[in-house]
Scaffold this motif. Structure first.
Motif, mmCIF file in Angstrom:
data_model
loop_
_atom_site.group_PDB
_atom_site.id
_atom_site.type_symbol
_atom_site.label_atom_id
_atom_site.label_comp_id
_atom_site.label_asym_id
_atom_site.label_seq_id
_atom_site.Cartn_x
_atom_site.Cartn_y
_atom_site.Cartn_z
ATOM 1 N N LEU A 12 34.047 -11.923 -7.766
ATOM 2 C CA LEU A 12 35.147 -12.134 -8.713
ATOM 3 C C LEU A 12 34.835 -13.323 -9.634
ATOM 4 N N ILE A 15 32.523 -12.159 -12.253
ATOM 5 C CA ILE A 15 33.201 -11.326 -13.265
ATOM 6 C C ILE A 15 33.979 -12.221 -14.237
ATOM 7 N N ARG A 19 33.481 -12.665 -18.244
ATOM 8 C CA ARG A 19 34.547 -12.515 -19.260
ATOM 9 C C ARG A 19 34.550 -13.716 -20.206
ATOM 10 N N SER A 27 40.918 -7.530 -21.824
ATOM 11 C CA SER A 27 40.715 -8.230 -20.562
ATOM 12 C C SER A 27 41.818 -9.264 -20.327
ATOM 13 N N TYR A 28 42.439 -9.177 -19.135
ATOM 14 C CA TYR A 28 43.481 -10.156 -18.777
ATOM 15 C C TYR A 28 42.866 -11.554 -18.667
ATOM 16 N N VAL A 29 41.678 -11.626 -18.067
ATOM 17 C CA VAL A 29 41.017 -12.930 -17.911
ATOM 18 C C VAL A 29 40.755 -13.553 -19.283
ATOM 19 N N LYS A 45 50.191 -20.313 -15.123
ATOM 20 C CA LYS A 45 50.047 -19.209 -14.160
ATOM 21 C C LYS A 45 49.804 -19.753 -12.750
ATOM 22 N N GLU A 48 53.174 -20.867 -11.545
ATOM 23 C CA GLU A 48 54.038 -19.711 -11.216
ATOM 24 C C GLU A 48 53.618 -19.075 -9.895
ATOM 25 N N GLU A 49 52.314 -18.855 -9.781
ATOM 26 C CA GLU A 49 51.817 -18.171 -8.573
ATOM 27 C C GLU A 49 51.973 -19.053 -7.337
ATOM 28 N N GLU A 52 55.533 -18.529 -6.382
ATOM 29 C CA GLU A 52 55.702 -17.190 -5.796
ATOM 30 C C GLU A 52 55.123 -17.137 -4.376
ATOM 31 N N ASP A 71 47.111 -13.559 -5.797
ATOM 32 C CA ASP A 71 47.369 -13.897 -7.208
ATOM 33 C C ASP A 71 47.048 -15.370 -7.479
ATOM 34 N N PHE A 74 43.265 -15.989 -7.350
ATOM 35 C CA PHE A 74 42.656 -15.442 -8.563
ATOM 36 C C PHE A 74 42.853 -16.405 -9.755
ATOM 37 N N HIS A 75 44.076 -16.881 -9.933
ATOM 38 C CA HIS A 75 44.323 -17.770 -11.070
ATOM 39 C C HIS A 75 43.647 -19.130 -10.895
HETATM 40 N N1 LIG Z 1 41.884 -9.933 -9.332
HETATM 41 C C1 LIG Z 1 42.434 -9.782 -10.427
HETATM 42 C C2 LIG Z 1 43.838 -10.060 -10.600
HETATM 43 N N2 LIG Z 1 44.777 -10.504 -9.733
HETATM 44 C C3 LIG Z 1 45.907 -10.600 -10.443
HETATM 45 N N3 LIG Z 1 45.717 -10.223 -11.739
HETATM 46 C C4 LIG Z 1 46.685 -10.188 -12.819
HETATM 47 O O1 LIG Z 1 47.432 -11.384 -12.779
HETATM 48 C C5 LIG Z 1 48.703 -11.144 -13.310
HETATM 49 C C6 LIG Z 1 49.715 -11.747 -12.364
HETATM 50 O O2 LIG Z 1 50.731 -12.216 -13.121
HETATM 51 P P1 LIG Z 1 52.238 -11.895 -12.737
HETATM 52 O O3 LIG Z 1 52.384 -11.725 -11.266
HETATM 53 O O4 LIG Z 1 53.053 -12.972 -13.345
HETATM 54 O O5 LIG Z 1 52.483 -10.507 -13.452
HETATM 55 P P2 LIG Z 1 52.702 -10.255 -15.000
HETATM 56 O O6 LIG Z 1 54.150 -9.915 -15.143
HETATM 57 O O7 LIG Z 1 51.730 -9.212 -15.447
HETATM 58 O O8 LIG Z 1 52.374 -11.654 -15.695
HETATM 59 P P3 LIG Z 1 52.490 -12.140 -17.192
HETATM 60 O O9 LIG Z 1 51.062 -12.531 -17.562
HETATM 61 O O10 LIG Z 1 53.024 -11.017 -18.035
HETATM 62 O O11 LIG Z 1 53.371 -13.368 -17.133
HETATM 63 C C7 LIG Z 1 48.892 -9.624 -13.443
HETATM 64 O O12 LIG Z 1 48.776 -9.276 -14.807
HETATM 65 C C8 LIG Z 1 47.714 -9.073 -12.647
HETATM 66 O O13 LIG Z 1 47.194 -7.877 -13.200
HETATM 67 C C9 LIG Z 1 44.418 -9.895 -11.862
HETATM 68 N N4 LIG Z 1 43.709 -9.473 -12.947
HETATM 69 C C10 LIG Z 1 42.388 -9.215 -12.778
HETATM 70 N N5 LIG Z 1 41.744 -9.368 -11.558
HETATM 71 C C11 LIG Z 1 40.284 -9.144 -11.449
HETATM 72 O O14 LIG Z 1 39.685 -9.748 -12.576
HETATM 73 C C12 LIG Z 1 38.691 -8.906 -13.084
HETATM 74 C C13 LIG Z 1 38.656 -9.005 -14.597
HETATM 75 O O15 LIG Z 1 39.873 -8.523 -15.117
HETATM 76 P P4 LIG Z 1 39.998 -8.226 -16.682
HETATM 77 O O16 LIG Z 1 39.736 -9.520 -17.351
HETATM 78 O O17 LIG Z 1 41.406 -7.750 -16.902
HETATM 79 O O18 LIG Z 1 38.985 -7.201 -17.022
HETATM 80 C C14 LIG Z 1 39.031 -7.475 -12.623
HETATM 81 O O19 LIG Z 1 37.831 -6.887 -12.242
HETATM 82 C C15 LIG Z 1 39.909 -7.679 -11.419
HETATM 83 O O20 LIG Z 1 39.116 -7.477 -10.273
#
Ligand SMILES: N=c1c2ncn([C@@H]3O[C@H](COP(=O)(O)OP(=O)(O)OP(=O)(O)O)[C@@H](O)[C@H]3O)c2ncn1[C@@H]1O[C@H](COP(=O)(O)O)[C@@H](O)[C@H]1O
Length: 99
Positions: A12, A15, A19, A27-29, A45, A48-49, A52, A71, A74-75
């Motif tokens: 992770l 990855i 990113r 990509s969320y990241v 984040k 927040e996490e 939570e 969560d 991850f953050h």
């Molecule tokens: N492990 C994770 C992971 N864990 C949690 N999250 C995201 O973290 C966020 C958690 O925030 P919240 O609980 O507040 O949920 P939310 O309502 O979507 O949050 P807001 O951002 O809208 O405030 C969510 O959007 C989840 O999708 C993750 N997003 C990605 N990954 C990994 O990261 C890698 C890269 O991700 P991308 O950058 O998206 O390609 C992927 O291969 C995944 O394996």
């Protein structure tokens, strides 16, 4: 205690680093690393996490505890990458504390 495979943490981390080096739109990241608020968005984040996770522990629901802790972890990892902290550096610090 049985050895657990924690290689997902290194995977992770790699990855997330990828990113950072190769930004992409969906990509969320990347949305965190390149946020207009800068590091503050990632810290938000993490905050927040953390809350939570605390609430999940108080709820006594183990599934929730694992979900929210994941969560948080991850953050935290996104924060490490943003600040150039490696998992090795964290491991070294923890090893120094071992009694
Ligand atoms: N492990 C994770 C992971 N864990 C949690 N999250 C995201 O973290 C966020 C958690 O925030 P919240 O609980 O507040 O949920 P939310 O309502 O979507 O949050 P807001 O951002 O809208 O405030 C969510 O959007 C989840 O999708 C993750 N997003 C990605 N990954 C990994 O990261 C890698 C890269 O991700 P991308 O950058 O998206 O390609 C992927 O291969 C995944 O394996």
């Amino acid at each position: 205690m049985p050895e657990t495979d924690l290689s997902i943490l290194n995977e992770l981390y790699d990855i997330i680093t990828d990113r950072k080096e190769n930004p992409s739109e969906d990509s969320y990241v990347c949305s965190l690393l390149n946020h207009r608020k800068g590091i503050d968005k990632i810290l938000e984040k993490v905050g927040e996490e953390s809350i939570e996770t605390i609430l999940a522990v108080k709820s006594e629901n183990k599934e929730e505890m694992i979900y929210e802790s994941s969560d948080l972890l991850f953050h935290l990892m996104v924060m490490f990458v943003a600040k150039g902290i490696t998992l090795d550096e964290i491991a070294t610090e923890l090893k120094k504390r071992r009694k």
